[in-house]
Structure formats: structure tokens, C-alpha cells
Design a protein around this motif. Structure first.
Motif, short mmCIF file in Angstrom:
data_model
loop_
_atom_site.label_atom_id
_atom_site.label_comp_id
_atom_site.label_asym_id
_atom_site.label_seq_id
_atom_site.Cartn_x
_atom_site.Cartn_y
_atom_site.Cartn_z
N ASP A 129 0.82 -1.23 0.00
CA ASP A 129 0.00 0.00 0.00
C ASP A 129 0.85 1.27 0.00
OD1 ASP A 129 -2.43 -1.31 -0.06
OD2 ASP A 129 -2.47 -1.57 2.10
N GLY A 130 2.15 1.11 0.13
CA GLY A 130 3.04 2.27 0.03
C GLY A 130 3.36 2.97 1.34
N GLN A 131 2.84 2.43 2.44
CA GLN A 131 3.02 3.14 3.72
C GLN A 131 4.50 3.24 4.13
OE1 GLN A 131 0.40 4.65 5.37
NE2 GLN A 131 -0.47 4.10 3.39
N ALA A 132 5.23 2.15 3.97
CA ALA A 132 6.64 2.16 4.40
C ALA A 132 7.43 3.20 3.58
CB ALA A 132 7.25 0.77 4.24
N CYS A 133 7.27 3.15 2.26
CA CYS A 133 8.03 4.09 1.41
C CYS A 133 7.60 5.53 1.64
CB CYS A 133 7.86 3.72 -0.06
SG CYS A 133 8.87 2.30 -0.52
N LEU A 134 6.30 5.76 1.83
CA LEU A 134 5.85 7.14 2.07
C LEU A 134 6.34 7.63 3.44
CD1 LEU A 134 2.29 6.99 0.47
CD2 LEU A 134 4.28 8.22 -0.40
N GLY A 135 6.41 6.73 4.41
CA GLY A 135 6.97 7.09 5.72
C GLY A 135 8.44 7.47 5.59
N LEU A 136 9.18 6.72 4.78
CA LEU A 136 10.60 7.04 4.59
C LEU A 136 10.75 8.36 3.82
CD1 LEU A 136 11.99 3.47 3.79
CD2 LEU A 136 12.19 4.75 5.93
N LYS A 137 9.85 8.61 2.89
CA LYS A 137 9.89 9.90 2.17
C LYS A 137 9.60 11.04 3.14
CE LYS A 137 7.96 12.67 -1.58
NZ LYS A 137 7.71 13.82 -0.70
N SER A 138 8.64 10.84 4.04
CA SER A 138 8.33 11.88 5.02
C SER A 138 9.57 12.19 5.87
CB SER A 138 7.16 11.42 5.89
OG SER A 138 7.09 12.20 7.05
N VAL A 147 14.58 12.75 -2.16
CA VAL A 147 14.46 11.33 -2.57
C VAL A 147 14.62 11.29 -4.08
CG1 VAL A 147 13.01 9.27 -2.63
CG2 VAL A 147 12.91 10.80 -0.64
N VAL A 148 15.65 10.60 -4.57
CA VAL A 148 15.90 10.56 -6.02
C VAL A 148 15.33 9.30 -6.65
CG1 VAL A 148 17.91 12.08 -5.92
CG2 VAL A 148 18.22 9.60 -5.71
N GLY A 149 14.89 8.35 -5.83
CA GLY A 149 14.29 7.15 -6.41
C GLY A 149 13.79 6.21 -5.35
N LEU A 165 3.13 6.10 -5.02
CA LEU A 165 4.54 6.52 -5.14
C LEU A 165 4.79 7.21 -6.46
CD1 LEU A 165 6.84 3.75 -3.65
CD2 LEU A 165 5.71 5.65 -2.51
N ARG A 166 4.21 6.66 -7.55
CA ARG A 166 4.46 7.26 -8.87
C ARG A 166 3.83 8.64 -8.97
NH1 ARG A 166 4.24 1.64 -9.71
NH2 ARG A 166 6.32 0.92 -10.36
N GLU A 167 2.77 8.88 -8.23
CA GLU A 167 2.15 10.22 -8.23
C GLU A 167 3.06 11.28 -7.62
OE1 GLU A 167 -2.57 8.93 -8.18
OE2 GLU A 167 -1.65 9.63 -6.33
N THR A 168 4.06 10.86 -6.86
CA THR A 168 4.99 11.85 -6.29
C THR A 168 5.91 12.42 -7.38
OG1 THR A 168 6.75 10.24 -5.81
CG2 THR A 168 5.09 10.62 -4.07
N GLY A 169 5.98 11.72 -8.53
CA GLY A 169 6.87 12.16 -9.60
C GLY A 169 8.29 11.64 -9.45
N ILE A 170 8.55 10.96 -8.35
CA ILE A 170 9.88 10.39 -8.11
C ILE A 170 9.95 9.04 -8.83
CG2 ILE A 170 11.43 9.50 -6.30
CD1 ILE A 170 9.94 11.48 -4.36
N PRO A 171 11.08 8.74 -9.51
CA PRO A 171 11.16 7.45 -10.21
C PRO A 171 10.98 6.26 -9.27
CG PRO A 171 12.95 8.90 -10.89
CD PRO A 171 12.26 9.59 -9.75
N VAL A 172 10.15 5.33 -9.70
CA VAL A 172 9.92 4.09 -8.94
C VAL A 172 10.33 2.93 -9.83
CG1 VAL A 172 8.19 2.65 -7.77
CG2 VAL A 172 7.90 5.15 -7.82
N GLN A 173 11.25 2.10 -9.35
CA GLN A 173 11.66 0.93 -10.14
C GLN A 173 11.48 -0.31 -9.30
OE1 GLN A 173 12.66 0.66 -13.28
NE2 GLN A 173 12.63 2.84 -13.77
N SER A 174 10.63 -1.20 -9.79
CA SER A 174 10.40 -2.46 -9.10
C SER A 174 10.98 -3.59 -9.93
CB SER A 174 8.90 -2.67 -8.89
OG SER A 174 8.37 -1.60 -8.14
N LEU A 175 11.70 -4.50 -9.30
CA LEU A 175 12.41 -5.53 -10.07
C LEU A 175 11.48 -6.67 -10.47
CD1 LEU A 175 15.84 -5.55 -8.20
CD2 LEU A 175 15.01 -4.07 -10.05
N ALA A 176 10.41 -6.86 -9.70
CA ALA A 176 9.36 -7.81 -10.10
C ALA A 176 8.04 -7.18 -9.71
CB ALA A 176 9.55 -9.15 -9.40
#
Ligand code: 5GP
Length: 192
Positions: A129-138, A147-149, A165-176
Motif C-alpha cells: 500500500d506504500g506506507q513504508a516508502c511514504l513514511g521514509l519519504k516523510s 528522494v531521487v528514487g 509513489l508514482r504520483e509523487t513524480g519520483i522514479p519508482v523501479q520495481s524488479l518484479a
């Protein structure tokens, strides 16, 4: 990334509640050769982004972050969960709801290890749901760091985190990227 997709198909199991269990190679026992390959992939994707620090959250993101950081030649900082005397009081923090555990945790990073000059690559094992990554961005926002990626090993594309995450405009790369999963099948998709 075919290597990771093949491994998920071989050893991943789907638990109730849309949880993919990969504890034989990523979340409990670690396949260091695979993790090294994940780190190399993130390095190849983000090597020109000027990364000065890699940020993740304990515990399962740490191994992947270290594999990448060795190539970037930058430190890894991992956000600590809960009240932690080791971190002290001078911290940046965010509340993160844990998808797998079903409750919120405060995650913190000491102000000593993140600053306004930093360009941060956020790495995590899963994106749901993106909570961990959005918390780290905060936490990065509080520090004035950029945050560059976002580098994610396994994104569950049928959950909402990737869109957020993609709505933030920051590049998101998922390997799978898992497009769908049931008890007996896992299908991969991509984000375009
Ligand atoms: P989010 O914060 O994006 O909702 O969830 C990401 C975090 O929850 C990751 O740090 C990971 O630890 C955990 N997580 C989410 N979904 C899964 C899953 O399907 N399997 C495992 N093993 N962990 C997950």
C-alpha cells in the motif's frame, strides 16, 4: 528481472490476505547471491542519480540496501521501529501502518545520519500500500533531503502503493511486479 521472478515462482507461496511469503530467500533465510544481483540491478538503474545515502526500514530491506550500497559506495541508513534508546531523541520519525502485521509503528532515523545535502535512494523488499516508502519519504522531507528514487524488489501491482509513489513524480523501479496472485498462480506484469 527474470532471476527474481523465477525465484518467486519457484519458492514463493501465497498466504491469505494477499501476502507473498518469500522467507526461504528474502525475509528469513537470505540467498546472498540473489540479493547481490538485486543490488547490482538497483545500481545499474540509479547510478547516475547522484545518490549519497540509501535509506530503508528494518528489517528485510537492509540486506538489499547493503548489496546496492557497496556499489554506490555510500552508507545505508535504516529506519528503526518503535521507541529505541539507541537512536536517542534527536530523530526524524513517521508513523507507518504495517501491511503484514496490521498495526502502526513509529519509524525513526537519527538526525545525525540524514541531512539537507543528501540525495536518497529508498530501497525496500516489498511495495504493497506504500506506507513504508511514504513514511521514509516523510523522514527525508523532514531532513530537507531529496528522494531521487524508490527501488523495490517486489511490487504487488494490484495494491495501491505503486500508484501513490508514482504520483509523487519520483522514479519508482520495481524488479518484479506481481499483477495477480492466487493460491496456485502468480502472474507478473509491468508498470507501463
Ligand atoms: P506497504 O508499506 O507498501 O503497505 O508494505 C510494504 C512493507 O510491508 C514491506 O516493508 C514488507 O516488509 C511488508 N510487506 C507488504 N506486503 C508483503 C508481502 O506480500 N510479503 C511480505 N513478505 N512482506 C510484505
Amino acid at each position: 528481472m527474470k532471476l527474481l521472478e523465477d525465484r518467486i515462482l519457484k519458492d514463493g507461496t501465497v498466504l491469505p490476505g494477499n501476502v507473498l511469503k518469500v522467507d526461504s530467500f528474502l525475509n528469513h533465510q537470505l540467498d546472498c547471491r540473489l540479493i547481490k544481483a538485486l543490488g547490482e540491478e538497483f545500481y545499474n538503474i540509479f547510478k547516475d542519480a547522484g545518490v549519497t545515502r540509501i535509506l530503508t526500514v528494518e528489517a528485510s530491506g537492509i540486506a538489499i540496501a547493503c548489496a546496492a550500497a557497496e556499489l554506490f559506495e555510500v552508507p545505508v541508513v535504516f529506519a528503526k521501529k518503535g521507541q529505541n534508546k539507541n537512536v536517542g531523541k534527536d530523530v526524524y520519525s513517521a508513523d507507518v501502518f504495517s501491511f503484514t502485521k496490521g498495526f502502526s509503528n513509529t519509524v525513526s532515523v537519527s538526525k545525525k545520519y540524514l541531512g539537507a545535502a543528501d540525495k536518497v535512494l529508498v530501497i525496500d523488499d516489498f511495495l504493497a500500500d506504500g506506507q513504508a516508502c511514504l513514511g521514509l519519504k516523510s523522514i527525508c522531507d523532514q531532513a530537507g533531503a531529496e528522494v531521487v528514487g524508490f527501488g523495490i524488489a517486489i511490487e504487488k501491482g494490484f495494491q495501491g502503493g505503486g500508484k501513490k509513489l508514482r504520483e509523487t513524480g519520483i522514479p519508482v523501479q520495481s524488479l518484479a511486479i506481481i499483477a495477480s496472485m492466487t493460491d496456485d498462480s502468480i502472474c507478473f506484469g509491468n508498470d507501463d
